[in-house]
Design a protein around this motif. Structure first.
Motif, PDB file in Angstrom:
ATOM      1  N   ASN A 473      -3.623  65.336  23.337  1.00 16.66           N
ATOM      2  CA  ASN A 473      -3.134  66.308  24.308  1.00 16.66           C
ATOM      3  C   ASN A 473      -2.052  67.159  23.655  1.00 16.66           C
ATOM      4  OD1 ASN A 473      -2.996  66.903  27.482  1.00 16.66           O
ATOM      5  ND2 ASN A 473      -0.934  67.016  26.653  1.00 16.66           N
ATOM      6  N   PHE A 474      -2.168  68.468  23.846  1.00 11.96           N
ATOM      7  CA  PHE A 474      -1.150  69.395  23.344  1.00 11.96           C
ATOM      8  C   PHE A 474      -0.620  70.199  24.522  1.00 11.96           C
ATOM      9  CE2 PHE A 474      -0.146  73.770  21.916  1.00 11.96           C
ATOM     10  CZ  PHE A 474       0.993  73.473  21.177  1.00 11.96           C
ATOM     11  N   THR A 475       0.713  70.222  24.640  1.00 15.46           N
ATOM     12  CA  THR A 475       1.368  70.974  25.714  1.00 15.46           C
ATOM     13  C   THR A 475       2.400  71.911  25.109  1.00 15.46           C
ATOM     14  OG1 THR A 475       1.109  69.143  27.288  1.00 15.46           O
ATOM     15  CG2 THR A 475       2.734  70.817  27.827  1.00 15.46           C
ATOM     16  N   GLU A 476       2.336  73.162  25.518  1.00 14.98           N
ATOM     17  CA  GLU A 476       3.316  74.160  25.102  1.00 14.98           C
ATOM     18  C   GLU A 476       4.001  74.696  26.353  1.00 14.98           C
ATOM     19  OE1 GLU A 476       3.507  77.876  22.034  1.00 14.98           O
ATOM     20  OE2 GLU A 476       1.834  77.851  23.447  1.00 14.98           O
ATOM     21  N   ARG A 477       5.312  74.724  26.314  1.00 15.95           N
ATOM     22  CA  ARG A 477       6.071  75.121  27.507  1.00 15.95           C
ATOM     23  C   ARG A 477       7.194  76.064  27.111  1.00 15.95           C
ATOM     24  NH1 ARG A 477       7.506  70.813  32.131  1.00 15.95           N
ATOM     25  NH2 ARG A 477       7.937  72.295  33.816  1.00 15.95           N
ATOM     26  N   GLU A 478       7.378  77.119  27.914  1.00 19.58           N
ATOM     27  CA  GLU A 478       8.493  78.045  27.742  1.00 19.58           C
ATOM     28  C   GLU A 478       9.123  78.276  29.107  1.00 19.58           C
ATOM     29  OE1 GLU A 478       7.625  81.632  25.700  1.00 19.58           O
ATOM     30  OE2 GLU A 478       6.515  80.657  24.072  1.00 19.58           O
ATOM     31  N   LYS A 479      10.436  78.052  29.179  1.00 22.24           N
ATOM     32  CA  LYS A 479      11.137  78.197  30.443  1.00 22.24           C
ATOM     33  C   LYS A 479      12.459  78.900  30.208  1.00 22.24           C
ATOM     34  CE  LYS A 479      12.191  75.756  34.692  1.00 22.24           C
ATOM     35  NZ  LYS A 479      11.798  74.585  35.502  1.00 22.24           N
TER      36      LYS A 479
END
Length: 916
Positions: A473-479
């Motif tokens: 699983n790959f998760t990319e997050r920008e907040k």
């Protein structure tokens, strides 16, 4: 044991074949369809019993019908789970599991991570209308295949899947609410609409599910009074100094919310080897908390430029206390504040499942985006700063300490728009050179998450290993959090400018009974006010951005075997997680600030980053003790990532001259922060009564290896020092760039342990005379050896140097009694929790901790479904929430010193639903 005996008798009667005892029957087989409350209970029991992990579950009693109005309320009835009510509307909002704060939970939608609108990673439960949920599963022990797991629990919200249904289903409902009944203020109201459609086409190879919900609610009035912490003053009168009230703020608050929610699921299954599912979820809402009231100083508080000291008149003095009197030169400030927000959550998931020989493979794509624009308008009305004819205020009934019993009367009528005009009343921001007729903060949060998951599994026959699966699983997050903030000034440039309050509405100022002008300031920027934007250290420290990339490899084996003559099943495996994170923000030296603009308060953008590996092994075993008895064991290493605002790069600092040795002091985030980590052990005994009920006893222990603390540490501010930055001039740190930086850091952990008892049975298992009756009850007791430094949390006023674990109520209990038969459904429920340290949002939009008193909340519901005829499928229902009007109460040193008390009153709901 008693229940097991009863169940055994029931089982024997069911299989005896009648009085002849032959075990055979020539009677035709009939199909019994279970619906309503029992249907939801039996579905949840099936999930709990068949899981390899220790889980709790709730299922919808029917299409679009969870047991409660909100998801959080339904979850809070499960063993070891509790909810904190919102300050604004009294609804259950944040959920704690096993004594850990809400941020320790991982929250999923159909197994997928989501974006959020707050500082925490998981979205607020208010964004998920209960009518759109088919069920909820709470993993108390994880397995290696659960992505986005939390240290306390992983909460997976489930929507319906159309091909799981055998036929077309349409359902619609309407609900009318009365809110704030018996709250001592005017009632509010609300409406909720729901529509669900499920169908199958092309010989059941295509399925579609659609759910829509809409509600619009205005809460009841909350009338409040704040004596500024019991503030008093001594003023001269007839040659002596007499005690008078120092001042007050009296508000009437009304919460409101509008929300549109929708989900859709499209499934394509052309054959038994392939299935493709697209899930969409949407939730958009508007929330508001309107505060209308009156405030002003009575004693010697003259901090405003235009707030002159008054003179006492007509005073009655008893034992040095002015029990009644009048003060001249009073400048009352009419408050019309509103805290509003517009939020939006969109989530799309596309899952493809393909069977290739002995292998079952899955590819799942996720995109989720959340935004939230908040508006905190604070407006003031009254006499302008250059007014020469001022007001008087009189009071009676004061004994020196009974602040809430005092009766006040003003000389002017603040409900008159000719008297109370929008203006800078007291010059709080500095007067002519810096007029402030109000204040506006508009923070904006944007969060975007993308993920891809690949999985493969197959059955095996390797001794005790019955299957294996592995995946990635790959998760990319920008907040980010940005926004604007500053003084509201009356258009036209006159520092004493005053304009009429729009509209004609009036309201009562809290508990005082005094009438004041009322209006809604939303949208007034540009028409009534201009914004004098501020950019200073406090504001810049709240702006940040965080980027994350998380790679997760996992492998898990399925177990099925026999150990010492006892059959068991379960799983074992591990996750290998690599995290790469970057936190950005601004660094500000307060000593360099000569004002509150970008030019007068220079800042420097800063960033920090780190990457690290975590290995998370897990083992779950479920032993079959026969006679529908299971013994479960779970062992795992778990983690919870820090709240995203804790990873910010922002920091500000200045010289602390209030200590013997002046020193540089600063505060900020920590982009190098690692997660909370713990080792957990769970043990659970469960006795089932077929698929109808169960009893369970569970114990757990968590050893926290690391816990995030806010503590000061030695820090060299040299990289952020300029030629104009002030440094200490005396003491051992004179001229030094060394100082103390208070920020989140990884500290030593502690331990958490507890037990849970649960009972969920229909009472016809005990005797047929109680057919239709049932009971759900649970109790948990949780203890912690974790303490935190109190100085890290500005809102906790306690003489102690440490505080308990946030979110922990030592004792939590739930009880639900129900009756369901012949179309009638009647249920009564109560949930109880002891005192705890909760998390609230302060007036500057910062999250702070405060002690909250324990509470018991009682709810009722009744409904009738027509069983036949033209009205078959029609249900009429009524609900009463918070029947006992349990108050929300905050306290400081002890539970006896209540600093905030809110009575929300009862909420009545009436409605109808139709399914066909």
């Amino acid at each position: 044991m008693m229940m097991s005996a009863f169940a055994g008798q029931v089982h024997a009667q069911a299989t005896s074949g009648g009085e002849g005892g032959t075990g055979a029957s020539t009677s035709p087989i009939s199909t019994v369809t279970v619906t309503g409350i029992r249907s939801g209970i039996e579905a949840a029991i099936s999930v709990k019993r068949n899981s390899s992990s220790i889980v709790e579950a709730i299922s919808a009693e029917d299409i679009g019908k969870l047991p409660d109005t909100t998801v959080a309320e339904s979850i809070a009835r499960l063993p070891g789970v509790t909810a904190q009510r919102s300050r604004g509307n009294g609804r259950a909002s944040d959920v704690s599991v096993r004594g850990l704060s809400p941020s320790f939970n991982g929250t999923l939608l159909n197994g997928r991570e989501m974006a959020s609108t707050g500082n925490a990673r998981s979205p607020e439960f208010d964004l998920f209308p209960a009518e759109l949920m088919g069920g909820v599963v709470i993993y108390k022990t994880p397995d290696a295949s659960v992505i986005g797991q939390g240290l306390a629990a992983t909460i997976d919200l489930k929507t319906v899947q159309p091909l799981d249904f055998s036929k077309r289903v349409l359902a619609a409902s309407y609900k009318k609410s009365r809110i704030g009944v018996r709250s001592k203020g005017e009632e509010g109201d609300g409406k909720r609409y729901t529509f669900s459609y499920i169908d199958q086409f092309a010989d059941r190879t295509i399925g579609i599910a659609l759910g829509l919900t809409k509600y619009d609610e205005t809460g009841g009035e909350q009338r409040k009074f704040d004596a500024w912490g019991g503030y008093t003053e001594r003023l001269p009168y007839n040659g002596q100094n007499v005690l008078v009230p120092g001042g007050f703020t009296a508000d009437t608050e009304v919460a409101s919310e509008k929300r549109d929610g929708a989900f859709a699921s499209l499934q394509f299954r052309p054959n038994k080897n392939f299935r493709s599912t697209v899930d969409l979820f949407y939730s958009a809402g508007e929330r508001g908390l309107k505060k209308t009231g009156l405030e002003g100083a009575i004693g010697g508080n003259t901090s405003g430029q235009y707030d002159p000291a008054g003179v006492l008149q007509n005073v009655v003095v008893q034992n040095g206390v002015a029990t009644s009197g009048t003060l001249t030169n009073y400048k009352g400030v009419v408050r019309n504040h509103i805290e509003a927000s517009d939020d939006d959550l969109k989530t799309v998931g596309w899952k493809n499942e393909l069977k290739l020989g002995d292998w079952s493979t899955t590819a799942d794509l996720t995109w989720s985006k959340a935004t939230k624009l908040s508006s905190r308008y604070e407006t003031t009305a009254g006499l302008p700063g250059n007014a020469t004819s001022l007001d008087t205020i009189s009071w009676t009934g004061f004994n020196g300490g009974n602040f809430t019993d005092v009766v006040y009367k003003t000389g002017l009528n603040y409900a008159d728009r000719g008297v109370a005009r929008l203006t800078d009343v007291n010059g709080w921001s500095g007067g002519v050179t810096s007029p402030q007729a109000g204040y506006l903060a508009q923070p904006y949060v944007e969060d975007e998450l993308k993920a891809i998951r690949l999985n493969a599994k197959r059955s095996l026959d390797w001794g005790h290993v019955s299957g294996v699966q592995f995946g990635y699983n790959f998760t990319e997050r920008e907040k980010s959090r940005t926004g604007e903030e500053g003084r509201l000034v009356i258009k036209g440039g006159d520092p004493f400018g005053a304009v009429p309050v729009p509209g004609s509405a009036t309201a009562t100022a809290g508990t005082t009974g005094l009438q004041v002008v009322s209006w809604n300031p939303l949208g007034s920027l540009g028409s009534v006010y201009d914004l004098a934007e501020k950019v200073d250290a406090d504001i810049l420290a709240k702006f940040w951005d965080v980027k994350e990339k998380v790679h997760t490899l996992y492998a898990m084996g399925e177990l099925d075997g026999n150990l010492f003559g006892i059959d068991y099943r379960g799983n074992f495996g591990s996750q290998f997680v690599h995290s790469d994170q970057t936190g950005g923000g601004y660094t500000v030296s307060r000593g360099n600030c000569t004002g509150n603009t970008a030019a007068t308060c220079p800042s420097e953008r800063t960033e920090g980053s780190t990457d690290y590996w975590d290995v998370l092994p897990s083992l779950n075993l479920s032993f079959d003790l026969k006679n529908d008895q299971l013994l479960r064991v779970g062992v795992a290493k778990v983690l919870s990532r820090a709240n995203l605002d804790d990873l910010r790069g922002s920091r500000d600092f200045s010289v602390n001259n209030s200590v013997a040795n002046p020193i540089l002091n600063g505060s900020g985030g920590n982009p190098e922060l690692k997660p909370f980590k713990a080792k957990s052990f769970d043990l659970s005994y469960e006795k089932y009564f077929g698929k109808k009920g169960y009893v369970s006893v569970a114990g757990f222990y968590k050893k926290l290896d690391t816990y995030i603390l806010r503590v000061p540490r030695a820090f060299d501010f040299a990289p952020y020092i300029t030629a104009t930055t002030p440094l200490p001039t005396t003491g051992q740190f004179a001229g030094s760039t060394q100082g103390l930086l208070t920020q989140p850091v990884n500290g030593d952990g502690g331990s958490l342990r507890g037990y849970e008892l649960a009972l969920n049975i229909p009472l016809d298992l005990v005797t047929p005379y109680l057919d239709g009756f049932g009971i759900l009850a649970n109790h948990s007791d949780t203890r912690s050896k974790i303490t935190l430094p109190a100085f890290g949390f500005a809102n906790v006023q306690s003489p102690a140097t440490t505080i308990p674990l946030p979110g922990l109520s030592r004792k939590v209990s739930n009880l639900r009694l129900y009756y369901e038969k012949n179309g009638f459904q009647i249920a009564a429920a109560a949930r109880k929790r002891s005192d705890f340290l909760g998390q609230v949002s302060d007036f500057q939009d910062n999250q702070q901790l405060t002690f909250i008193k324990g509470e018991t909340i009682v709810d009722f519901q009744v409904s009738y479904e027509f069983q036949k005829g033209y009205l078959k499928g029609l249900s009429l229902f009524a609900q009463a929430q918070n029947w006992n009007n349990a108050p929300y109460q905050e306290f400081t040193e002890s539970s006896d010193s209540v600093t905030r008390r809110i009575e929300y009153g009862r909420t009545y709901q009436f409605g109808a639903s139709y399914k066909f």
